[in-house]
Motif scaffolding. Sequence first.
Motif, PDB file in Angstrom:
ATOM      1  N   PHE A  95      -1.367   1.903  -3.260  1.00 12.69           N
ATOM      2  CA  PHE A  95       0.176   1.745  -3.823  1.00 12.69           C
ATOM      3  C   PHE A  95       1.041   0.834  -3.198  1.00 12.69           C
ATOM      4  O   PHE A  95       2.107   1.041  -3.484  1.00 12.69           O
ATOM      5  N   LYS A  96       0.516   0.143  -2.556  1.00 12.00           N
ATOM      6  CA  LYS A  96       1.227  -0.796  -1.561  1.00 12.00           C
ATOM      7  C   LYS A  96       2.024  -1.755  -2.260  1.00 12.00           C
ATOM      8  O   LYS A  96       3.073  -2.123  -1.967  1.00 12.00           O
ATOM      9  N   ASP A  97       1.440  -2.359  -3.338  1.00 17.55           N
ATOM     10  CA  ASP A  97       1.863  -3.644  -4.347  1.00 17.55           C
ATOM     11  C   ASP A  97       3.242  -2.922  -4.910  1.00 17.55           C
ATOM     12  O   ASP A  97       4.156  -3.644  -5.179  1.00 17.55           O
ATOM     13  N   ARG A  98       3.042  -1.803  -5.354  1.00 13.75           N
ATOM     14  CA  ARG A  98       4.157  -1.228  -6.339  1.00 13.75           C
ATOM     15  C   ARG A  98       5.257  -1.134  -5.266  1.00 13.75           C
ATOM     16  O   ARG A  98       6.535  -1.272  -5.311  1.00 13.75           O
ATOM     17  N   PHE A  99       4.999  -0.487  -4.168  1.00 12.54           N
ATOM     18  CA  PHE A  99       6.219  -0.504  -3.015  1.00 12.54           C
ATOM     19  C   PHE A  99       6.738  -1.780  -2.446  1.00 12.54           C
ATOM     20  O   PHE A  99       7.851  -1.708  -2.425  1.00 12.54           O
ATOM     21  N   LEU A 100       5.863  -2.689  -2.464  1.00  6.93           N
ATOM     22  CA  LEU A 100       6.450  -4.216  -2.225  1.00  6.93           C
ATOM     23  C   LEU A 100       7.281  -4.879  -3.273  1.00  6.93           C
ATOM     24  O   LEU A 100       8.576  -5.162  -3.436  1.00  6.93           O
ATOM     25  N   MET A 101       6.828  -4.694  -4.521  1.00  2.22           N
ATOM     26  CA  MET A 101       7.529  -5.143  -5.825  1.00  2.22           C
ATOM     27  C   MET A 101       8.631  -4.244  -6.122  1.00  2.22           C
ATOM     28  O   MET A 101      10.006  -5.031  -6.363  1.00  2.22           O
ATOM     29  N   ILE A 133       0.134  -3.673   5.011  1.00  2.82           N
ATOM     30  CA  ILE A 133       0.806  -2.422   4.408  1.00  2.82           C
ATOM     31  C   ILE A 133      -0.452  -1.587   4.300  1.00  2.82           C
ATOM     32  O   ILE A 133      -1.341  -1.782   3.339  1.00  2.82           O
ATOM     33  N   PHE A 134      -0.790  -0.500   5.172  1.00  4.97           N
ATOM     34  CA  PHE A 134      -1.674   0.297   5.044  1.00  4.97           C
ATOM     35  C   PHE A 134      -0.956   1.689   4.361  1.00  4.97           C
ATOM     36  O   PHE A 134       0.000   2.177   4.820  1.00  4.97           O
ATOM     37  N   GLY A 135      -1.607   1.815   3.218  1.00  6.18           N
ATOM     38  CA  GLY A 135      -1.308   2.896   2.384  1.00  6.18           C
ATOM     39  C   GLY A 135      -1.969   4.172   2.583  1.00  6.18           C
ATOM     40  O   GLY A 135      -3.368   4.330   2.533  1.00  6.18           O
ATOM     41  N   ARG A 153       2.720  12.846   6.991  1.00  9.90           N
ATOM     42  CA  ARG A 153       3.594  11.608   6.280  1.00  9.90           C
ATOM     43  C   ARG A 153       2.778  10.544   5.553  1.00  9.90           C
ATOM     44  O   ARG A 153       2.874   9.549   6.075  1.00  9.90           O
ATOM     45  N   PRO A 154       2.261  10.887   4.351  1.00 13.27           N
ATOM     46  CA  PRO A 154       1.795   9.872   3.618  1.00 13.27           C
ATOM     47  C   PRO A 154       2.566   8.792   3.136  1.00 13.27           C
ATOM     48  O   PRO A 154       3.760   9.050   3.100  1.00 13.27           O
ATOM     49  N   GLY A 155       2.190   7.544   2.987  1.00 12.69           N
ATOM     50  CA  GLY A 155       3.193   6.512   2.795  1.00 12.69           C
ATOM     51  C   GLY A 155       2.463   5.250   3.016  1.00 12.69           C
ATOM     52  O   GLY A 155       1.368   4.991   3.609  1.00 12.69           O
ATOM     53  N   CYS A 156       3.398   4.134   2.972  1.00 17.44           N
ATOM     54  CA  CYS A 156       2.930   2.686   3.749  1.00 17.44           C
ATOM     55  C   CYS A 156       3.570   2.458   4.715  1.00 17.44           C
ATOM     56  O   CYS A 156       4.712   2.863   5.330  1.00 17.44           O
ATOM     57  N   TYR A 157       2.566   2.038   5.508  1.00 17.42           N
ATOM     58  CA  TYR A 157       2.837   1.662   7.163  1.00 17.42           C
ATOM     59  C   TYR A 157       2.571  -0.044   7.368  1.00 17.42           C
ATOM     60  O   TYR A 157       1.302  -0.285   7.083  1.00 17.42           O
ATOM     61  N   GLU A 158       3.588  -0.691   7.402  1.00 17.66           N
ATOM     62  CA  GLU A 158       3.369  -2.175   7.746  1.00 17.66           C
ATOM     63  C   GLU A 158       3.040  -2.187   9.214  1.00 17.66           C
ATOM     64  O   GLU A 158       3.875  -2.005  10.006  1.00 17.66           O
TER      65      GLU A 158
END
Lengths: 412, 157
Positions: free
Chosen positions: A91-97, A241-243, A250-255
Amino acid sequence: MTAEQVLTRDFELEGLRHIETYLSRGGYRAAVKALKEMTPQAVLEEMKKANLRGRGGAGFPAGLKWSFVPAQTDKPKYLCVNADEGEPGTFKDRFLMSHNPHLLLEGMIIASYCVGIQKAYIYIRGEYEAVAQRLEQAVAEAAAKGFLGSNVAGTGFCLDVRVHRGAGAYICGEETALLESLEGKRGHPRLKPPFPASVGLFHCPTVINNVETICNIPFIILRGAEAFTGLGRPRDGGTRIFGVSGPVERPGCYELPVGTPLREIIFHHAGGMKDGKRLKAVIPGGMSAPVLGEDEIDIPMDCESLAAAGSMLGSGAIIVIDQATPMLKVLAKVAKFYAHESCGQCTPCRIGTSWILKIVRRLASGQGRKGDVEEIRRLASGIKGLTLCPLGDAAALPILALVTKFRSELET
Amino acid sequence: MSPEISDKVKRQVEDILSRYPRPQAALLPVLHCLQKERGFISPAEEQWVAERLRIKQIRVREVVTFYTMFLQRPVGRYHLQVCTNLSCALEGGDDLQAYLENRLGIRTGETTADGRFTLSQVECLGACDEAPCLMVNLDYHTRLDRDKVDRLLRELD
């Protein structure tokens, strides 16, 4: 300690998705630098030095990919940004965009200038309609400020960007299937070679890069390849970006820098297991990455380390599986997904995935027969390496890992 | 039989076509546009699109039947699409699907008698950090549990 951010800087700013905020934080400076101070050749050299490995799954160096596009051609060249994020767990690209669409556009400007492209498409999965609208708005803003269109940043360089929505098909994340889809057809992968760099969209030379890959470009141009390789690993630089998903606090995106240990990502950044659950296994790079057992998670998250462990970094999507989850359930999810998403073009994949699913369902309903697990292994081996596109391996390898590493659990 | 395509959609289709070097490349966006207005793509719409794009109707049919988001039959006013892929399943996606079947009194793939809800099961929606999730038409609803589903269904009523 927080590492330097290449991709997610200023993400806490609410208005970052608008060009005024983006510009106020130094946005589009890299594009202006590339267009006004660098030759396309110099941009390419910097990109090759950075050895930016593709963030979509395959990990192929972007600069090298660009260099395969013929410099002299009478055909138009195209850029296709792969925003068809469909790899389960990703789900990282959704997060970035969603947070910073202009970062993507800025990277696209630099890539297009380098390769000599005037027409770019962002192929975004159909379900991300809200994100697509955000991108459309960013394109309009960038055009209004002169960063897209017929005279980019006053340099005479032209670039037209079009946002194109897919319609629900995992296979379209495969680059040649994406091209077929963009041409208005079923997403059936093409035989390679010829590679898209020479024969791509509308039979023209085409560059295809993942969203996150493109988003790294402004940093590389502004700060230089060395600053980029200084983060992460020498031949696999920068951050990822590790998803993280599954039962963690804490699920989520971590750079984080490429090479950050998997255990640290799960237990430090994502807060460890929730509700007192215990970790059983981890899928480290999206569903098609072979599973790692709990004794295998002391591993740096970079392409080579994971390949050496028989898995892959893939999209950097980490799915954490807890002790209470039966591996048969995991196997069933994997089998069902690939049986559903096989495009049907190659027999081993079409028949193999649905046959495996049939056996897995039999096992799940308690009607399993002696030798079923071995039969699944045999069928998956018959898909591996025998299909036109990587979906065959994407299905076979995680299934082989599950039936090998968790054989005794599956057979009971 | 020619479907009644509104002038608004006809204008949108013209606009889409003007942005692509080849008419067939506009097929997916044109189908999205038609489905948004008409709810699904029937053979009559397929034929209309084929004529407008100057391609064979079979080329349209191939695409409509390949992509899961294109609907060949009408669905309820609210199309609930539950993800039961791995990340959601680890957080209760399968239970969510069962609960919705129970609440709505239909099985997955069916539509309620009043035509309000259709329940579908879909693959990963890319919202795995907010599992379990579902889409209502094109809107995401995340971190769902039974209470939140009850509330959601009330709001959609």
